[in-house]
Scaffold this active site. Structure first.
Site, PDB file in Angstrom:
ATOM      1  N   LYS A  37       1.542  -3.596   6.721  1.00 26.19           N
ATOM      2  CA  LYS A  37       2.045  -3.593   5.337  1.00 26.19           C
ATOM      3  C   LYS A  37       3.562  -3.376   5.338  1.00 26.19           C
ATOM      4  O   LYS A  37       4.298  -4.029   4.601  1.00 26.19           O
ATOM      5  CB  LYS A  37       1.360  -2.499   4.511  1.00 26.19           C
ATOM      6  CG  LYS A  37      -0.110  -2.768   4.217  1.00 26.19           C
ATOM      7  CD  LYS A  37      -0.296  -4.084   3.476  1.00 26.19           C
ATOM      8  CE  LYS A  37      -1.755  -4.362   3.177  1.00 26.19           C
ATOM      9  NZ  LYS A  37      -1.953  -5.687   2.532  1.00 26.19           N
TER      10      LYS A  37
ATOM     11  N   SER B 260       0.816  -1.213   0.000  1.00 26.74           N
ATOM     12  CA  SER B 260       0.000   0.000   0.000  1.00 26.74           C
ATOM     13  C   SER B 260       0.849   1.263   0.000  1.00 26.74           C
ATOM     14  O   SER B 260       1.929   1.295   0.586  1.00 26.74           O
ATOM     15  CB  SER B 260      -0.875  -0.003   1.262  1.00 26.74           C
ATOM     16  OG  SER B 260      -1.471   1.268   1.440  1.00 26.74           O
TER      17      SER B 260
ATOM     18  N   TYR C 140      -2.721  -0.872  10.716  1.00 25.66           N
ATOM     19  CA  TYR C 140      -2.906  -1.443   9.369  1.00 25.66           C
ATOM     20  C   TYR C 140      -1.678  -1.125   8.512  1.00 25.66           C
ATOM     21  O   TYR C 140      -1.071  -2.022   7.914  1.00 25.66           O
ATOM     22  CB  TYR C 140      -4.161  -0.879   8.695  1.00 25.66           C
ATOM     23  CG  TYR C 140      -4.152  -1.089   7.203  1.00 25.66           C
ATOM     24  CD1 TYR C 140      -3.784  -0.049   6.343  1.00 25.66           C
ATOM     25  CD2 TYR C 140      -4.463  -2.325   6.655  1.00 25.66           C
ATOM     26  CE1 TYR C 140      -3.729  -0.249   4.974  1.00 25.66           C
ATOM     27  CE2 TYR C 140      -4.412  -2.529   5.282  1.00 25.66           C
ATOM     28  CZ  TYR C 140      -4.034  -1.490   4.447  1.00 25.66           C
ATOM     29  OH  TYR C 140      -3.970  -1.693   3.090  1.00 25.66           O
TER      30      TYR C 140
HETATM   31  C1  WQD Z   1      -9.885   9.311   0.276  1.00 25.91           C
HETATM   32  C2  WQD Z   1     -10.136  10.791   0.522  1.00 25.91           C
HETATM   33  C3  WQD Z   1     -10.778  11.357   2.772  1.00 25.91           C
HETATM   34  C4  WQD Z   1     -14.625   9.329   2.780  1.00 25.91           C
HETATM   35  C5  WQD Z   1      -7.415   4.209   1.169  1.00 25.91           C
HETATM   36  C6  WQD Z   1      -7.418   2.936   1.924  1.00 25.91           C
HETATM   37  C7  WQD Z   1      -6.002   2.567   2.302  1.00 25.91           C
HETATM   38  C8  WQD Z   1      -5.086   2.594   1.096  1.00 25.91           C
HETATM   39  C9  WQD Z   1      -5.195   3.916   0.367  1.00 25.91           C
HETATM   40  C10 WQD Z   1      -4.835   0.337   0.274  1.00 25.91           C
HETATM   41  C11 WQD Z   1      -9.573  11.276   1.865  1.00 25.91           C
HETATM   42  C12 WQD Z   1     -11.896  11.662   1.776  1.00 25.91           C
HETATM   43  C13 WQD Z   1     -13.396   9.808   2.374  1.00 25.91           C
HETATM   44  C14 WQD Z   1     -15.673  10.251   3.048  1.00 25.91           C
HETATM   45  C15 WQD Z   1     -14.211  12.056   2.476  1.00 25.91           C
HETATM   46  N1  WQD Z   1      -5.398   1.556   0.190  1.00 25.91           N
HETATM   47  N2  WQD Z   1     -13.203  11.143   2.215  1.00 25.91           N
HETATM   48  N3  WQD Z   1     -15.429  11.576   2.882  1.00 25.91           N
HETATM   49  O1  WQD Z   1      -7.934   7.287   3.172  1.00 25.91           O
HETATM   50  O2  WQD Z   1      -6.842   7.548   0.889  1.00 25.91           O
HETATM   51  O3  WQD Z   1      -7.035   5.284   2.001  1.00 25.91           O
HETATM   52  O4  WQD Z   1      -6.577   4.121   0.057  1.00 25.91           O
HETATM   53  O5  WQD Z   1      -4.084  -0.064   1.062  1.00 25.91           O
HETATM   54  O6  WQD Z   1      -6.076   1.276   2.853  1.00 25.91           O
HETATM   55  O7  WQD Z   1      -8.183   3.119   3.070  1.00 25.91           O
HETATM   56  O8  WQD Z   1      -9.061   6.462   1.062  1.00 25.91           O
HETATM   57  O9  WQD Z   1     -11.378   6.647   0.233  1.00 25.91           O
HETATM   58  O10 WQD Z   1     -10.984   6.610   2.749  1.00 25.91           O
HETATM   59  O11 WQD Z   1     -10.325   8.627   1.453  1.00 25.91           O
HETATM   60  O12 WQD Z   1     -14.011  13.283   2.342  1.00 25.91           O
HETATM   61  O13 WQD Z   1     -16.831   9.883   3.433  1.00 25.91           O
HETATM   62  O14 WQD Z   1     -11.542  10.999   0.578  1.00 25.91           O
HETATM   63  O15 WQD Z   1     -10.668  12.393   3.720  1.00 25.91           O
HETATM   64  O16 WQD Z   1      -9.060  12.586   1.686  1.00 25.91           O
HETATM   65  P1  WQD Z   1      -7.674   6.756   1.820  1.00 25.91           P
HETATM   66  P2  WQD Z   1     -10.519   7.032   1.400  1.00 25.91           P
END
Ligand code: WQD
Length: 343
Positions: A154, A125, A150
Protein backbone atom coordinates in the site's frame (compact mmCIF):
# COMPACT_ATOMS: atom_id res chain seq x y z
CA UNK A 1 -24.40 6.60 -17.57
CA UNK A 2 -20.65 6.94 -17.10
CA UNK A 3 -18.97 3.49 -17.11
CA UNK A 4 -16.59 3.11 -14.13
CA UNK A 5 -14.29 0.08 -13.87
CA UNK A 6 -14.17 -1.49 -10.40
CA UNK A 7 -11.20 -3.83 -10.19
CA UNK A 8 -11.79 -6.37 -7.43
CA UNK A 9 -15.43 -5.36 -7.74
CA UNK A 10 -16.73 -8.75 -6.56
CA UNK A 11 -14.97 -8.29 -3.23
CA UNK A 12 -16.35 -6.95 0.04
CA UNK A 13 -15.77 -3.21 -0.47
CA UNK A 14 -15.86 -3.42 -4.26
CA UNK A 15 -19.34 -4.95 -4.42
CA UNK A 16 -20.79 -2.39 -2.00
CA UNK A 17 -19.14 0.36 -4.05
CA UNK A 18 -20.83 -1.02 -7.17
CA UNK A 19 -24.18 -0.43 -5.43
CA UNK A 20 -23.24 3.10 -4.38
CA UNK A 21 -22.01 3.93 -7.90
CA UNK A 22 -25.22 2.67 -9.52
CA UNK A 23 -27.32 4.59 -6.99
CA UNK A 24 -25.35 7.73 -7.92
CA UNK A 25 -26.11 7.22 -11.64
CA UNK A 26 -22.82 5.68 -12.77
CA UNK A 27 -22.50 2.36 -14.65
CA UNK A 28 -20.36 -0.02 -12.53
CA UNK A 29 -18.24 -2.45 -14.59
CA UNK A 30 -16.64 -5.20 -12.51
CA UNK A 31 -13.25 -6.73 -13.27
CA UNK A 32 -12.38 -9.59 -10.91
CA UNK A 33 -10.36 -12.82 -11.13
CA UNK A 34 -12.55 -14.36 -8.39
CA UNK A 35 -9.44 -15.59 -6.55
CA UNK A 36 -10.88 -14.20 -3.33
CA UNK A 37 -14.58 -13.67 -4.10
CA UNK A 38 -17.58 -15.68 -5.18
CA UNK A 39 -19.86 -15.48 -8.23
CA UNK A 40 -22.83 -15.36 -5.84
CA UNK A 41 -21.96 -11.69 -5.28
CA UNK A 42 -23.21 -10.96 -8.81
CA UNK A 43 -26.64 -12.42 -8.02
CA UNK A 44 -26.76 -10.31 -4.87
CA UNK A 45 -25.95 -7.17 -6.85
CA UNK A 46 -28.61 -8.00 -9.45
CA UNK A 47 -31.21 -8.43 -6.70
CA UNK A 48 -30.33 -5.08 -5.12
CA UNK A 49 -30.06 -3.10 -8.37
CA UNK A 50 -32.81 -4.86 -10.33
CA UNK A 51 -30.52 -5.55 -13.28
CA UNK A 52 -27.32 -7.51 -13.98
CA UNK A 53 -24.00 -5.73 -13.43
CA UNK A 54 -21.43 -6.03 -16.22
CA UNK A 55 -18.60 -8.28 -15.03
CA UNK A 56 -15.37 -9.48 -16.65
CA UNK A 57 -13.41 -12.38 -15.16
CA UNK A 58 -9.80 -11.36 -15.70
CA UNK A 59 -6.44 -10.72 -14.08
CA UNK A 60 -5.55 -7.05 -13.67
CA UNK A 61 -1.97 -7.93 -14.57
CA UNK A 62 -3.04 -8.98 -18.08
CA UNK A 63 -2.46 -5.77 -20.06
CA UNK A 64 -4.12 -6.82 -23.32
CA UNK A 65 -7.24 -8.17 -21.63
CA UNK A 66 -7.60 -5.05 -19.48
CA UNK A 67 -7.07 -2.83 -22.55
CA UNK A 68 -9.78 -4.74 -24.40
CA UNK A 69 -12.21 -4.27 -21.50
CA UNK A 70 -11.50 -0.53 -21.36
CA UNK A 71 -12.24 -0.22 -25.09
CA UNK A 72 -15.32 -2.45 -25.20
CA UNK A 73 -16.89 -0.91 -22.09
CA UNK A 74 -15.82 2.67 -22.92
CA UNK A 75 -14.42 3.06 -19.39
CA UNK A 76 -14.28 6.67 -18.11
CA UNK A 77 -12.84 6.13 -14.63
CA UNK A 78 -11.36 3.43 -12.38
CA UNK A 79 -11.70 2.41 -8.76
CA UNK A 80 -8.84 0.01 -8.05
CA UNK A 81 -9.50 -2.46 -5.23
CA UNK A 82 -7.93 -5.60 -6.68
CA UNK A 83 -5.16 -6.76 -4.33
CA UNK A 84 -4.28 -9.60 -2.02
CA UNK A 85 -4.90 -8.39 1.54
CA UNK A 86 -4.12 -11.09 4.12
CA UNK A 87 -1.49 -9.52 6.36
CA UNK A 88 -0.15 -12.83 7.70
CA UNK A 89 -0.11 -14.54 4.28
CA UNK A 90 1.78 -11.57 2.82
CA UNK A 91 4.72 -12.35 5.14
CA UNK A 92 4.87 -15.93 3.85
CA UNK A 93 4.52 -15.03 0.17
CA UNK A 94 6.16 -11.61 -0.42
CA UNK A 95 6.88 -12.06 -4.15
CA UNK A 96 3.29 -13.12 -4.85
CA UNK A 97 2.04 -10.03 -3.00
CA UNK A 98 4.46 -7.55 -4.62
CA UNK A 99 3.82 -9.01 -8.06
CA UNK A 100 0.05 -8.99 -7.77
CA UNK A 101 -0.57 -5.84 -5.78
CA UNK A 102 1.96 -3.60 -7.51
CA UNK A 103 1.81 -5.25 -10.94
CA UNK A 104 -1.96 -4.84 -11.14
CA UNK A 105 -1.77 -1.16 -10.15
CA UNK A 106 0.95 -0.45 -12.72
CA UNK A 107 -0.97 -2.30 -15.46
CA UNK A 108 -4.17 -0.37 -14.73
CA UNK A 109 -2.29 2.94 -14.83
CA UNK A 110 -0.56 1.99 -18.11
CA UNK A 111 -3.88 1.09 -19.72
CA UNK A 112 -5.40 4.35 -18.44
CA UNK A 113 -2.57 6.34 -20.03
CA UNK A 114 -2.90 4.35 -23.27
CA UNK A 115 -6.64 5.03 -23.48
CA UNK A 116 -6.74 8.60 -22.15
CA UNK A 117 -8.73 7.67 -19.02
CA UNK A 118 -7.58 9.97 -16.23
CA UNK A 119 -9.72 9.45 -13.10
CA UNK A 120 -8.43 6.88 -10.61
CA UNK A 121 -9.43 6.09 -7.03
CA UNK A 122 -6.90 3.92 -5.17
CA UNK A 123 -7.77 1.68 -2.24
CA UNK A 124 -5.18 2.43 0.40
CA UNK A 125 -5.08 1.72 4.11
CA UNK A 126 -4.58 3.19 7.56
CA UNK A 127 -1.93 0.51 8.01
CA UNK A 128 0.51 3.05 6.53
CA UNK A 129 0.34 4.88 9.88
CA UNK A 130 1.58 1.83 11.81
CA UNK A 131 1.38 2.46 15.57
CA UNK A 132 0.64 6.22 15.55
CA UNK A 133 2.32 8.44 18.15
CA UNK A 134 -0.67 10.79 18.16
CA UNK A 135 -4.40 10.14 17.78
CA UNK A 136 -6.53 10.72 15.81
CA UNK A 137 -4.37 10.33 12.70
CA UNK A 138 -4.51 12.98 9.99
CA UNK A 139 -3.24 12.63 6.40
CA UNK A 140 -0.08 14.41 7.63
CA UNK A 141 0.58 11.91 10.43
CA UNK A 142 3.95 10.20 10.01
CA UNK A 143 4.06 7.16 7.78
CA UNK A 144 5.66 4.38 9.80
CA UNK A 145 7.90 1.61 8.42
CA UNK A 146 5.48 -1.05 7.17
CA UNK A 147 4.71 -3.84 9.63
CA UNK A 148 3.87 -6.27 6.82
CA UNK A 149 4.45 -6.92 3.14
CA UNK A 150 0.77 -6.16 2.63
CA UNK A 151 1.17 -2.76 4.29
CA UNK A 152 4.29 -2.13 2.21
CA UNK A 153 2.39 -2.78 -1.02
CA UNK A 154 0.00 0.00 0.00
CA UNK A 155 2.86 2.38 0.82
CA UNK A 156 4.70 1.63 -2.43
CA UNK A 157 1.39 1.89 -4.28
CA UNK A 158 0.94 5.43 -2.99
CA UNK A 159 4.51 6.28 -4.06
CA UNK A 160 3.82 4.94 -7.57
CA UNK A 161 0.77 7.20 -7.79
CA UNK A 162 2.61 10.24 -6.45
CA UNK A 163 5.69 9.77 -8.67
CA UNK A 164 3.54 9.29 -11.79
CA UNK A 165 1.65 12.53 -11.14
CA UNK A 166 4.92 14.33 -10.31
CA UNK A 167 6.05 13.30 -13.81
CA UNK A 168 3.02 15.25 -15.10
CA UNK A 169 1.36 12.16 -16.54
CA UNK A 170 -2.30 12.94 -17.29
CA UNK A 171 -3.84 11.14 -14.33
CA UNK A 172 -6.14 12.57 -11.63
CA UNK A 173 -5.84 10.34 -8.59
CA UNK A 174 -7.29 10.12 -5.08
CA UNK A 175 -5.98 7.57 -2.59
CA UNK A 176 -8.45 6.64 0.15
CA UNK A 177 -6.90 5.32 3.38
CA UNK A 178 -9.48 2.96 4.88
CA UNK A 179 -9.81 2.11 8.53
CA UNK A 180 -11.83 -0.95 9.55
CA UNK A 181 -14.72 -1.63 7.15
CA UNK A 182 -17.53 -3.68 8.76
CA UNK A 183 -21.18 -4.50 8.18
CA UNK A 184 -23.11 -5.33 5.02
CA UNK A 185 -25.72 -3.91 2.69
CA UNK A 186 -29.00 -3.69 4.69
CA UNK A 187 -30.73 -5.97 2.15
CA UNK A 188 -28.43 -8.84 3.29
CA UNK A 189 -27.87 -9.66 -0.39
CA UNK A 190 -24.14 -8.84 -0.25
CA UNK A 191 -21.67 -8.70 2.61
CA UNK A 192 -18.28 -9.86 3.83
CA UNK A 193 -17.43 -13.35 2.56
CA UNK A 194 -14.24 -14.46 4.28
CA UNK A 195 -13.00 -17.70 2.70
CA UNK A 196 -12.08 -20.10 5.49
CA UNK A 197 -11.42 -18.97 9.06
CA UNK A 198 -11.94 -15.18 9.25
CA UNK A 199 -8.90 -13.06 10.13
CA UNK A 200 -11.02 -10.00 10.84
CA UNK A 201 -12.96 -9.37 14.02
CA UNK A 202 -16.54 -8.83 12.88
CA UNK A 203 -16.95 -11.87 10.63
CA UNK A 204 -15.43 -13.97 13.41
CA UNK A 205 -17.98 -12.53 15.83
CA UNK A 206 -20.95 -13.19 13.54
CA UNK A 207 -19.75 -16.72 12.73
CA UNK A 208 -19.37 -17.42 16.46
CA UNK A 209 -22.90 -16.12 17.09
CA UNK A 210 -24.13 -18.33 14.21
CA UNK A 211 -22.46 -21.39 15.74
CA UNK A 212 -19.95 -21.81 12.91
CA UNK A 213 -17.05 -20.96 15.24
CA UNK A 214 -16.93 -22.28 18.77
CA UNK A 215 -15.63 -19.18 20.54
CA UNK A 216 -14.17 -15.78 19.75
CA UNK A 217 -10.68 -15.15 21.12
CA UNK A 218 -10.03 -11.54 21.99
CA UNK A 219 -6.35 -11.06 21.25
CA UNK A 220 -5.19 -9.40 24.44
CA UNK A 221 -6.78 -7.20 27.10
CA UNK A 222 -3.54 -5.80 28.52
CA UNK A 223 -3.13 -2.90 26.11
CA UNK A 224 -2.82 0.67 27.47
CA UNK A 225 -6.48 1.46 26.67
CA UNK A 226 -9.50 2.08 28.94
CA UNK A 227 -10.65 -1.54 28.87
CA UNK A 228 -7.33 -3.10 27.87
CA UNK A 229 -8.42 -4.15 24.36
CA UNK A 230 -7.34 -2.58 21.08
CA UNK A 231 -9.11 0.42 19.60
CA UNK A 232 -10.06 0.78 15.92
CA UNK A 233 -12.16 3.05 13.70
CA UNK A 234 -14.95 0.71 12.56
CA UNK A 235 -16.72 2.17 9.52
CA UNK A 236 -19.88 0.86 7.85
CA UNK A 237 -18.96 -0.56 4.45
CA UNK A 238 -21.81 1.40 2.80
CA UNK A 239 -20.41 4.66 4.22
CA UNK A 240 -17.02 3.65 2.83
CA UNK A 241 -18.60 2.80 -0.54
CA UNK A 242 -20.26 6.21 -0.70
CA UNK A 243 -16.92 7.89 0.02
CA UNK A 244 -15.64 6.42 -3.27
CA UNK A 245 -18.51 8.05 -5.14
CA UNK A 246 -17.77 11.40 -3.48
CA UNK A 247 -14.09 11.06 -4.44
CA UNK A 248 -14.96 10.22 -8.06
CA UNK A 249 -17.33 13.18 -8.29
CA UNK A 250 -14.57 15.41 -6.90
CA UNK A 251 -12.17 14.23 -9.63
CA UNK A 252 -14.73 14.98 -12.32
CA UNK A 253 -14.67 18.69 -11.44
CA UNK A 254 -10.89 18.99 -11.14
CA UNK A 255 -9.69 20.66 -14.33
CA UNK A 256 -5.93 20.13 -14.00
CA UNK A 257 -4.58 17.24 -16.06
CA UNK A 258 -2.45 15.81 -13.24
CA UNK A 259 -3.67 15.59 -9.65
CA UNK A 260 -2.96 13.49 -6.58
CA UNK A 261 -4.51 13.69 -3.13
CA UNK A 262 -4.96 11.45 -0.11
CA UNK A 263 -7.90 11.16 2.31
CA UNK A 264 -8.49 9.26 5.53
CA UNK A 265 -11.87 7.59 5.33
CA UNK A 266 -13.05 6.77 8.83
CA UNK A 267 -15.78 7.73 11.26
CA UNK A 268 -13.39 9.71 13.46
CA UNK A 269 -14.55 7.56 16.39
CA UNK A 270 -12.45 4.89 18.09
CA UNK A 271 -14.11 1.83 19.65
CA UNK A 272 -12.47 -1.02 21.52
CA UNK A 273 -12.79 -4.70 20.70
CA UNK A 274 -14.75 -5.25 23.91
CA UNK A 275 -17.08 -2.34 23.07
CA UNK A 276 -17.71 -4.02 19.72
CA UNK A 277 -18.52 -7.32 21.42
CA UNK A 278 -20.90 -5.64 23.87
CA UNK A 279 -22.62 -3.71 21.06
CA UNK A 280 -23.00 -6.91 19.05
CA UNK A 281 -24.55 -8.71 22.05
CA UNK A 282 -27.13 -5.93 22.38
CA UNK A 283 -27.84 -6.04 18.64
CA UNK A 284 -28.14 -9.83 18.41
CA UNK A 285 -29.94 -10.15 21.74
CA UNK A 286 -27.67 -13.04 22.70
CA UNK A 287 -24.45 -13.34 24.72
CA UNK A 288 -21.32 -13.98 22.67
CA UNK A 289 -19.03 -16.85 23.62
CA UNK A 290 -15.56 -15.34 23.92
CA UNK A 291 -12.35 -15.66 25.89
CA UNK A 292 -9.35 -13.43 26.38
CA UNK A 293 -6.28 -14.87 24.71
CA UNK A 294 -2.72 -13.70 24.05
CA UNK A 295 -1.96 -10.69 21.89
CA UNK A 296 -1.78 -11.25 18.08
CA UNK A 297 1.60 -10.46 16.53
CA UNK A 298 1.53 -7.26 14.48
CA UNK A 299 -1.51 -5.72 16.14
CA UNK A 300 -1.28 -2.06 17.05
CA UNK A 301 -2.87 -0.65 20.22
CA UNK A 302 -5.06 2.04 18.74
CA UNK A 303 -5.77 3.86 15.50
CA UNK A 304 -8.69 6.02 14.43
CA UNK A 305 -9.11 8.79 11.89
CA UNK A 306 -9.26 12.53 11.95
CA UNK A 307 -11.82 12.74 9.13
CA UNK A 308 -11.84 16.53 8.89
CA UNK A 309 -10.22 16.64 5.45
CA UNK A 310 -12.64 14.19 3.79
CA UNK A 311 -15.58 15.86 5.54
CA UNK A 312 -14.67 19.35 4.36
CA UNK A 313 -13.01 18.72 0.99
CA UNK A 314 -15.19 15.90 -0.36
CA UNK A 315 -18.35 16.74 1.57
CA UNK A 316 -18.51 13.16 2.82
CA UNK A 317 -19.16 12.09 6.42
CA UNK A 318 -19.91 8.67 7.88
CA UNK A 319 -23.60 8.58 8.77
CA UNK A 320 -24.25 4.99 9.92
CA UNK A 321 -23.71 3.97 13.55
CA UNK A 322 -21.67 1.09 14.94
CA UNK A 323 -24.93 -0.50 16.09
CA UNK A 324 -26.33 -0.28 12.53
CA UNK A 325 -23.18 -1.79 11.06
CA UNK A 326 -23.29 -4.73 13.46
CA UNK A 327 -27.02 -5.23 12.90
CA UNK A 328 -26.38 -5.33 9.13
CA UNK A 329 -23.46 -7.74 9.63
CA UNK A 330 -25.61 -10.02 11.78
CA UNK A 331 -28.52 -9.94 9.28
CA UNK A 332 -26.05 -10.88 6.52
CA UNK A 333 -24.64 -13.76 8.58
CA UNK A 334 -28.18 -15.04 9.25
CA UNK A 335 -28.85 -14.84 5.49
CA UNK A 336 -25.72 -16.98 4.93
CA UNK A 337 -27.00 -19.43 7.50
CA UNK A 338 -24.98 -21.52 9.87
CA UNK A 339 -22.80 -23.05 7.14
CA UNK A 340 -19.23 -21.81 6.75
CA UNK A 341 -19.29 -19.07 4.09
CA UNK A 342 -16.47 -20.92 2.31
CA UNK A 343 -19.27 -23.23 1.23
C1 WQD B 1 -9.29 -5.67 14.70
C2 WQD B 1 -9.05 -5.88 16.18
C3 WQD B 1 -7.51 -7.65 16.72
C4 WQD B 1 -9.91 -10.96 15.26
C5 WQD B 1 -7.79 -4.62 9.26
C6 WQD B 1 -7.33 -5.17 7.96
C7 WQD B 1 -6.27 -4.26 7.38
C8 WQD B 1 -6.73 -2.82 7.34
C9 WQD B 1 -7.23 -2.38 8.69
C10 WQD B 1 -7.54 -2.34 5.11
C11 WQD B 1 -7.58 -6.15 16.52
C12 WQD B 1 -8.91 -7.96 17.23
C13 WQD B 1 -9.49 -9.69 15.58
C14 WQD B 1 -10.17 -11.89 16.31
C15 WQD B 1 -9.60 -10.21 17.92
N1 WQD B 1 -7.77 -2.65 6.40
N2 WQD B 1 -9.35 -9.32 16.88
N3 WQD B 1 -10.01 -11.48 17.59
O1 WQD B 1 -6.07 -5.92 12.28
O2 WQD B 1 -7.29 -3.70 12.49
O3 WQD B 1 -6.76 -4.69 10.23
O4 WQD B 1 -8.24 -3.31 9.11
O5 WQD B 1 -6.52 -2.22 4.57
O6 WQD B 1 -6.02 -4.75 6.09
O7 WQD B 1 -6.80 -6.43 8.20
O8 WQD B 1 -8.53 -5.70 11.73
O9 WQD B 1 -10.49 -7.09 12.28
O10 WQD B 1 -8.22 -8.22 12.06
O11 WQD B 1 -8.66 -6.76 14.03
O12 WQD B 1 -9.44 -9.86 19.11
O13 WQD B 1 -10.56 -13.08 16.09
O14 WQD B 1 -9.77 -7.04 16.59
O15 WQD B 1 -6.54 -8.01 17.69
O16 WQD B 1 -7.27 -5.52 17.75
P1 WQD B 1 -7.09 -4.98 11.78
P2 WQD B 1 -9.01 -7.03 12.48
Amino acid sequence: MIPILITGGAGFIGSHTAVALAEAGFKPVILDDFSNSQQSVLQGLETILGHPVSCHVADCNDYNTVLDIFQREKIRGVIHFAAFKAVGESMDEPLRYYHNNLGSLITIMEVMLATGVSDLIFSSSCTVYGEPEELPVTELSPIQPPASVYGNTKQIGEEILSDTVKADKPLKIIALRYFNPIGAHPSAQIGELPLGVPNNLVPYITQTAAGIREQLTIFGDDYPTPDGTCIRDFIHVMDLAEAHVSALQALQVINTTSHYDIFNVGTGQGNSVLELVRTFESVSGQPLNYRIGPRRAGDITAVFADATKVNTRLGWKAKRSLKEALADAWRWQQHLGTSDSAG
